[in-house]
Design an enzyme around this catalytic site. Sequence first.
Site, mmCIF file in Angstrom:
data_model
loop_
_atom_site.group_PDB
_atom_site.id
_atom_site.type_symbol
_atom_site.label_atom_id
_atom_site.label_comp_id
_atom_site.label_asym_id
_atom_site.label_seq_id
_atom_site.Cartn_x
_atom_site.Cartn_y
_atom_site.Cartn_z
ATOM 1 N N HIS A 18 -26.019 50.791 99.423
ATOM 2 C CA HIS A 18 -24.580 50.598 99.194
ATOM 3 C C HIS A 18 -23.861 51.943 99.176
ATOM 4 O O HIS A 18 -22.808 52.103 99.801
ATOM 5 C CB HIS A 18 -24.328 49.882 97.855
ATOM 6 N N LYS A 42 -23.461 32.839 91.508
ATOM 7 C CA LYS A 42 -24.744 33.518 91.392
ATOM 8 C C LYS A 42 -25.046 33.750 89.914
ATOM 9 O O LYS A 42 -24.179 33.596 89.066
ATOM 10 C CB LYS A 42 -24.701 34.874 92.106
ATOM 11 N N ARG A 91 -27.644 45.371 107.860
ATOM 12 C CA ARG A 91 -28.934 46.068 107.776
ATOM 13 C C ARG A 91 -29.847 45.672 108.924
ATOM 14 O O ARG A 91 -30.648 46.449 109.401
ATOM 15 C CB ARG A 91 -29.641 45.741 106.464
ATOM 16 N N SER A 129 -30.481 44.614 97.026
ATOM 17 C CA SER A 129 -30.437 44.461 95.567
ATOM 18 C C SER A 129 -31.523 43.520 95.066
ATOM 19 O O SER A 129 -32.159 43.780 94.042
ATOM 20 C CB SER A 129 -29.057 43.946 95.133
#
Length: 159
Positions: A18, A42, A91, A129
């Site tokens: 990040h 979440k 990514r 993460s």
Amino acid sequence: MSVSAIYPGTFDPFTLGHADLVHRAAILFDKVIVAIAESPGKTPLFSLDERVALAREALKDESRVCVTSYDGLTVDFAQQNKSQVIIRGLRAVSDFEYEFQLATMNRHLTHDVETVFLTPTENVTFISSSLVREVAQFGGDISTFVHPHIAKALQAKFD
């Protein structure tokens, strides 16, 4: 004309991947707002206030970057903050489909905000993460994935 961008996400936790995207965005845009989403759907490990504090500490040396929280639609947050750009990271090819759908939905919601995709530097491409949380949970070394103060905070969660 000053161009402001937001980099939205849950950032649970904020990783070196990040940070890499924030540093690269700060070169391209006059102001970068790291917008940490409440993400009620979440179950984050860190509270919203903790995620904001951890990201602020990690980015304290970036003069054109600010960190704040938000809830609701990202495009609404962007417009409220006079940001013309939403930054999203890619990514791997597997990220593209979801990010493309998100960008297309945002474009349907408003034509005033454009999505820009950035790819991270190769040495942080694999960091996510969720992987960092899992490694930390089982006592693995996460020092090359997050800032030292975030590593300590993660270790404290799992002690």
